[in-house]
Scaffold this motif. Structure first.
Motif, mmCIF file in Angstrom:
data_model
loop_
_atom_site.group_PDB
_atom_site.id
_atom_site.type_symbol
_atom_site.label_atom_id
_atom_site.label_comp_id
_atom_site.label_asym_id
_atom_site.label_seq_id
_atom_site.Cartn_x
_atom_site.Cartn_y
_atom_site.Cartn_z
ATOM 1 N N GLU A 1 29.328 -7.682 -9.446
ATOM 2 C CA GLU A 1 30.687 -7.886 -8.994
ATOM 3 C C GLU A 1 31.589 -8.089 -10.188
ATOM 4 N N TYR B 1 32.884 -4.904 -5.771
ATOM 5 C CA TYR B 1 31.447 -4.771 -6.026
ATOM 6 C C TYR B 1 31.200 -3.393 -6.607
ATOM 7 N N ARG C 1 36.661 -7.358 -0.313
ATOM 8 C CA ARG C 1 37.047 -7.839 1.007
ATOM 9 C C ARG C 1 36.452 -7.050 2.168
ATOM 10 N N LEU D 1 33.290 -6.040 2.314
ATOM 11 C CA LEU D 1 31.844 -6.206 2.353
ATOM 12 C C LEU D 1 31.558 -7.703 2.303
ATOM 13 N N GLU D 2 30.689 -8.183 3.165
ATOM 14 C CA GLU D 2 30.469 -9.634 3.184
ATOM 15 C C GLU D 2 29.862 -10.135 1.881
ATOM 16 N N SER D 3 28.864 -9.419 1.380
ATOM 17 C CA SER D 3 28.322 -9.775 0.076
ATOM 18 C C SER D 3 27.675 -8.542 -0.519
ATOM 19 N N ARG D 4 27.479 -8.559 -1.801
ATOM 20 C CA ARG D 4 26.954 -7.357 -2.439
ATOM 21 C C ARG D 4 25.509 -7.122 -2.049
ATOM 22 N N MET E 1 24.350 -7.171 0.899
ATOM 23 C CA MET E 1 24.230 -6.534 2.210
ATOM 24 C C MET E 1 23.810 -5.082 2.091
ATOM 25 N N ALA F 1 26.173 -0.719 5.686
ATOM 26 C CA ALA F 1 26.645 -2.059 5.331
ATOM 27 C C ALA F 1 28.145 -2.206 5.583
ATOM 28 N N ASN G 1 34.178 -1.003 8.704
ATOM 29 C CA ASN G 1 35.019 -0.564 7.595
ATOM 30 C C ASN G 1 34.591 0.793 7.054
#
Lengths: 244, 244
Positions: free
Chosen positions: A114, A134, A157, A159-162, A164, A172, A176
């Motif tokens: 990130e 990310y 924004r 993606l919940e976390s990299r 995923m 993922a 979106n």
DNA sequence: CAGTGGTCTAGACCACTCA
DNA sequence: GAGTGGTCTAGACCACTGA
């Protein structure tokens, strides 16, 4: 009579009638209940059979005509298209693309990080300078053959976390996921580093594909630059005449 | 009031009302009478102003929404799109493509012949074995720079004579001009012969583009294989999600 | 000339947005 | 809650196809 053959509308569906009817017809075509070149019942008959107005029938048919599943000939009728070409030029991720070609997609991660957008990324993604993103870099394989080198940048924004992103980026992304992408393709020679990563001869030809993906709400959610092996991959695109 | 601002329908036009209205609106947008992000008058007001039903207004707007000139937000209104991307992925010939990039297209003929289809051409064009075709081979230039090597095969029946093709093939095709094309792109290394014809270094990367063009009546009217310089040409494609 | 798709109308109700 | 787009109806006439 007609309804028995083609199929029923769902009894208690909240979806618009024209979409329900569209779905029933599409299914009938996919299942070959309505064969290629076969004439559909006249619009007036469909309207009566499904207890909807002819305007609604036409709206349902319009969508299928746009999707090239049906062709209309004034005075003659509406016919199931002979499916010579299908599903070209619709968006698919690398994963889906390979699956549809009967190959097994796989990725080897080179990095997953990130950071803040570079000026180039900010421009491509429509982000303010300093926005978090990310970045994903991987080698893509089809079965055991290397296919491409891929660098993807995704606004944080969407993606919940990299972590995923396991195999498919598009999976993922969920809601979106891009519904429209703009791609730019160029032929390039691989650099020695790229050739080595892909395990191919130096100075081979490759396809550089720069992709920007737009979600349903219009925001840019993906900026990807990939390098595909020229000897292993080709790209199919369908174009049509400009806006009316 | 509305009509004064946006424009009048042609008084005695045979065209359908929704197409006339569509044209007036498109013109207003192109001329910036309706600026980007500006809200259109409500559908009901347009209907009253132009003395047509709301259904007809919606049909006119539908086309402009499809063409991305307008966006609709339920409950809020219909707005002129901010034209970030325009005219991508619409068909253009090499001639038109170069003109739109501000370059001067030119061709150098290598050959212009007639003959019978090869099996490969017959397959691509959907012709019977033995059908007459014209073949055109040329080097394409933008300004003075060589851009591509092009081999085109055209069924004889869609062209009055092979000498009609002066500069633009699409111009010569007239009403038989493709409205839809399917392209396949690959990265390749130029052969020594190709490199020499284009006047570039041997073993440069190029884009092989195979194109099949379909006329409005659905017949295949063009089969072209081109080799573009990787260092001088890039290709832009827009894709969207599959049929609903 | 009977049957089909193409266009058009007037009116209705619902779902959503925004002040 | 007023105003907007989204859906739907019943009925009409026209343009074209094909036996």
């Amino acid at each position: 009579m007609i309804v028995e053959r083609i199929g029923r509308l769902e009894a208690e569906s909240a979806a618009p009638l024209y979409l329900q009817l569209q779905r029933v017809l599409r299914d009938a075509i996919e299942r070959r209940v309505l064969g290629p070149d076969e004439a559909l019942p006249p619009e007036r008959d469909l309207a009566e059979a499904y207890k909807v107005s002819r305007v609604t029938v036409r709206k349902a048919l319009d969508g299928l005509v746009d999707a090239r599943l049906l062709t209309r000939r004034q005075g003659a009728g509406t016919f199931v298209a002979t499916r010579v070409e299908k599903n070209f030029a619709t968006i698919s991720s690398f994963t889906e693309d390979m699956l549809s070609r009967g190959r097994a997609p796989r990725s080897e991660w080179l990095s997953r990080s990130e950071g803040s957008v570079t000026p180039e990324e900010a421009m491509a993604l429509g982000l303010s300078p300093g926005s978090p993103v990310y970045r994903f870099t991987r080698i893509r394989y089809a079965d055991t053959q290397s296919m491409a080198l891929e660098h993807a940048t995704i606004p944080a924004r969407v993606l919940e976390s990299r972590d995923m992103v396991a195999d498919s980026l598009y999976k993922a992304l969920g809601d979106n996921r891009p519904v429209r992408v703009l791609q730019r393709l160029r032929a390039v020679l691989f650099t020695p580093e790229q050739a080595e990563l892909l395990g191919i001869a130096a100075a081979s030809a490759g396809l550089e594909i720069e992709r920007r993906g737009f979600a349903a709400d219009g925001r840019t959610v993906e900026f990807t630059r990939s390098y595909y092996r020229g000897d292993a991959y080709d790209f199919v695109a369908e174009l049509s005449v400009g806006p009316v």
